[in-house]
Design an enzyme around this catalytic site. Structure first.
Site, PDB file in Angstrom:
ATOM      1  CE1 TYR A  19      -3.531  -2.633   0.625  1.00 34.67           C
ATOM      2  CE2 TYR A  19      -4.654  -0.606   1.213  1.00 34.67           C
ATOM      3  CZ  TYR A  19      -4.696  -1.941   0.860  1.00 34.67           C
ATOM      4  OH  TYR A  19      -5.901  -2.563   0.746  1.00 34.67           O
ATOM      5  CE  LYS A  40       0.984 -16.814  -3.390  1.00 34.15           C
ATOM      6  NZ  LYS A  40       0.626 -18.217  -3.779  1.00 34.15           N
ATOM      7  CG  ASP A  79      -2.363 -19.587  -2.309  1.00 33.04           C
ATOM      8  OD1 ASP A  79      -1.719 -19.698  -1.238  1.00 33.04           O
ATOM      9  OD2 ASP A  79      -2.002 -20.141  -3.364  1.00 33.04           O
ATOM     10  CG  ASP A  82      -8.099  -4.828   1.576  1.00 31.48           C
ATOM     11  OD1 ASP A  82      -9.018  -4.360   2.271  1.00 31.48           O
ATOM     12  OD2 ASP A  82      -8.075  -4.740   0.335  1.00 31.48           O
ATOM     13  CG  ASP A  90     -13.626  -7.151   2.108  1.00 30.44           C
ATOM     14  OD1 ASP A  90     -13.423  -6.478   3.140  1.00 30.44           O
ATOM     15  OD2 ASP A  90     -14.038  -6.659   1.044  1.00 30.44           O
TER      16      ASP A  90
HETATM   17  C1  IPM Z   1     -10.410  -1.427   4.005  1.00 32.54           C
HETATM   18  C2  IPM Z   1     -10.672  -0.754   2.684  1.00 32.54           C
HETATM   19  C3  IPM Z   1      -9.548   0.218   2.381  1.00 32.54           C
HETATM   20  C4  IPM Z   1      -8.269  -0.573   2.249  1.00 32.54           C
HETATM   21  C5  IPM Z   1      -9.784   1.113   1.156  1.00 32.54           C
HETATM   22  C6  IPM Z   1     -11.064   1.895   1.247  1.00 32.54           C
HETATM   23  C7  IPM Z   1      -8.612   2.048   0.933  1.00 32.54           C
HETATM   24  O1  IPM Z   1     -10.839  -1.714   1.698  1.00 32.54           O
HETATM   25  O2  IPM Z   1     -10.270  -0.717   5.022  1.00 32.54           O
HETATM   26  O3  IPM Z   1     -10.382  -2.652   4.055  1.00 32.54           O
HETATM   27  O4  IPM Z   1      -7.969  -1.117   1.170  1.00 32.54           O
HETATM   28  O5  IPM Z   1      -7.539  -0.660   3.236  1.00 32.54           O
HETATM   29 MG    MG Z   2     -10.929  -3.737   2.433  1.00 30.10          MG
END
Ligand code: IPM
Ligand code: MG
Length: 351
Positions: free
Chosen positions: A137, A188, A221, A245, A249
Site C-alpha cells: 500500500y 506468499k 491463498d 485486506d 473481507d
Molecule cells: C479497508 C478498505 C480500504 C483498504 C480502502 C477503502 C482504501 O478496503 O479498510 O479494508 O484497502 O484498506
Molecule cells: Mg478492504
C-alpha cells in the site's frame, strides 16, 4: 478529565451509521466528548483535499477517532493522489496505527444469515491482525507510466522492514495470549521475497517473544481457501496489509453481513486508536436510511475497550448488540426491515 472522540463520518452511509454510534455513546459513555471533522470526499468538497493537516492534528490529539467510510462515484475523476481513499491511508499513516484488528465474530442469532452452512460458522470467533501502514500500500517506488507497448506499465513495491513486521506480530501474539493462544501467519513466501522475509521475521520473533503462543505459517491463498472450508480452525490470523485486506473481507461474510464488522487500528500504547466499520461507503444505499449501523456501533465498542479504558462498558455494549439481535432486530442486509435509526433504537433499548 473527560475524553475526546473525533468523529469523521466521511462519505456515503458513513454519516448515517456513525450517527447511531454517537447516540449509543451518549447512553453508554455519557462523559465522552465528541468533536467532528471531515475526511474523504466530504473533505475534498470542502477543502480540496481528502485529509487536511488540521484534521490530522485533531485526530492525533484526541483519545480515539471514529470514522464512517470514504469514497463514492462522485470522486471517480479526481486525481489519483487526491482520491477519498488517500485521505484514509494518510490518516492511518499519520496516526501510525500499524495494527488493524478485525474480529470476525458470528453472533448466535445470525448463524443462518451466513452463506455458509450453520455448522461451519456456529461459534465462529476469529481475530485478524492486519498490518496497516506499510507493505504494498505504501512501498516506494511505485508508478504508472503511459507509453507505447511495453513502455506502458504500472507497478508498486511490496516492502516490509523487520521492525514493521515485529511490532504488528507482537500485537498478534499479545492478543492470542488473551484468547485461544494460536497465531496463523500468512504471506506468499513461495513467490515473494517480502513474503519469505515476513515468515522468517515472525519465526525469529516467536522464538524470543512467543511464549504461550502456538505459531503456524499458511500461504495466503491456502488461508483464503481454509477460511471458507473450515474457518473455526483459526484463532488469530496475522497478515500484511494487502492479504489482510482481502482475507478480512472474506472472513466478514462468514458472519452473515459485512454490515456487522468493526475494526480497531492501534498504534503504540497511549496513542489514539482509529475505529472504523469494515464496510465501505455503500453509495448505492447511501442516504436511504436503512444501512446497518452495527459495525459502527461495534467500532465504538472496540474504542471503549482498546483506547478509552472502559472494558466493562464495552462488554455491556457487545452484549446489548447480541441481545438486540436475539430479540429479532434486523436491518435489510440481515433479512429484516429495520431502518438504521430503528436498529440504533434496538441497541439502546437493549442497553
Ligand atoms: C479497508 C478498505 C480500504 C483498504 C480502502 C477503502 C482504501 O478496503 O479498510 O479494508 O484497502 O484498506
Ligand atoms: Mg478492504
Amino acid at each position: 478529565m473527560s475524553q475526546t472522540m473525533l468523529l469523521l463520518p466521511g462519505d456515503g452511509i458513513g454519516a448515517e451509521v456513525t450517527e447511531q454510534a454517537r447516540r449509543v455513546a451518549e447512553v453508554i459513555a455519557p462523559d465522552l466528548r465528541f468533536e467532528e471533522g471531515l475526511v474523504g470526499g466530504a473533505s475534498i468538497d470542502a477543502n480540496g483535499e481528502p485529509l487536511t493537516v488540521d484534521t490530522l492534528v485533531k485526530a492525533k490529539s484526541s483519545d480515539a477517532v471514529l470514522l464512517g467510510a470514504v469514497g463514492g462515484p462522485k470522486w471517480n475523476d479526481v486525481d489519483r493522489h487526491l482520491r477519498p481513499e488517500m485521505g484514509l491511508l494518510q490518516l492511518r499513516k499519520g496516526m501510525d496505527v500499524f495494527a488493524n484488528l478485525r474480529p470476525a465474530f458470528c453472533f448466535p442469532a445470525l448463524v443462518d444469515a451466513s452463506s455458509l452452512k450453520r455448522e461451519i460458522v456456529d461459534g465462529l470467533d476469529i481475530m485478524i491482525v492486519r498490518e496497516l501502514t506499510s507493505g504494498v500500500y505504501f512501498g516506494e517506488p511505485r508508478g504508472f507510466e503511459r507509453g507505447i507497448g511495453d513502455k506502458s506499465f504500472g507497478y508498486e513495491t511490496s516492502r516490509y522492514t523487520a521492525g514493521e513486521i515485529e511490532r504488528v506480530s507482537r500485537v498478534a501474539f499479545d492478543i492470542a495470549r488473551g484468547r485461544g493462544g494460536e497465531v496463523a501467519s500468512t504471506e506468499k513466501s513461495n513467490v515473494m521475497e517480502s513474503g519469505l522475509f515476513w515468515r522468517e521475521t515472525v519465526t525469529e520473533l516467536h522464538a524470543t517473544e512467543g511464549e504461550g503462543v502456538k505459531l503456524r505459517h499458511i500461504l495466503a491463498d491456502a488461508c483464503a481457501m481454509e477460511l471458507v472450508r473450515d474457518p473455526k480452525q483459526f484463532d488469530v490470523i496475522l497478515a500484511g496489509n494487502l492479504f489482510g485486506d482481502i482475507l478480512s473481507d472474506a472472513a466478514a461474510m462468514l458472519t452473515g453481513s459485512i454490515g456487522m464488522l468493526p475494526s480497531a487500528s492501534l498504534s503504540y500504547e497511549g496513542k489514539p486508536g482509529l475505529y472504523e466499520p469494515v464496510h465501505g461507503s455503500a453509495p448505492d444505499i447511501a442516504g436511504k436510511g436503512f444501512a446497518n449501523p452495527c459495525a459502527a456501533i461495534l467500532s465504538l465498542e472496540m474504542s471503549l475497550r482498546w483506547s478509552l479504558g472502559q472494558p466493562d462498558a464495552a462488554d455491556r455494549l457487545f452484549a446489548a448488540v447480541g441481545n438486540a439481535l436475539d430479540a429479532g432486530a434486523r436491518t435489510r442486509d440481515l433479512g429484516g426491515t429495520l431502518s438504521t435509526q430503528e436498529m440504533g433504537d434496538a441497541v439502546i433499548a437493549a442497553l
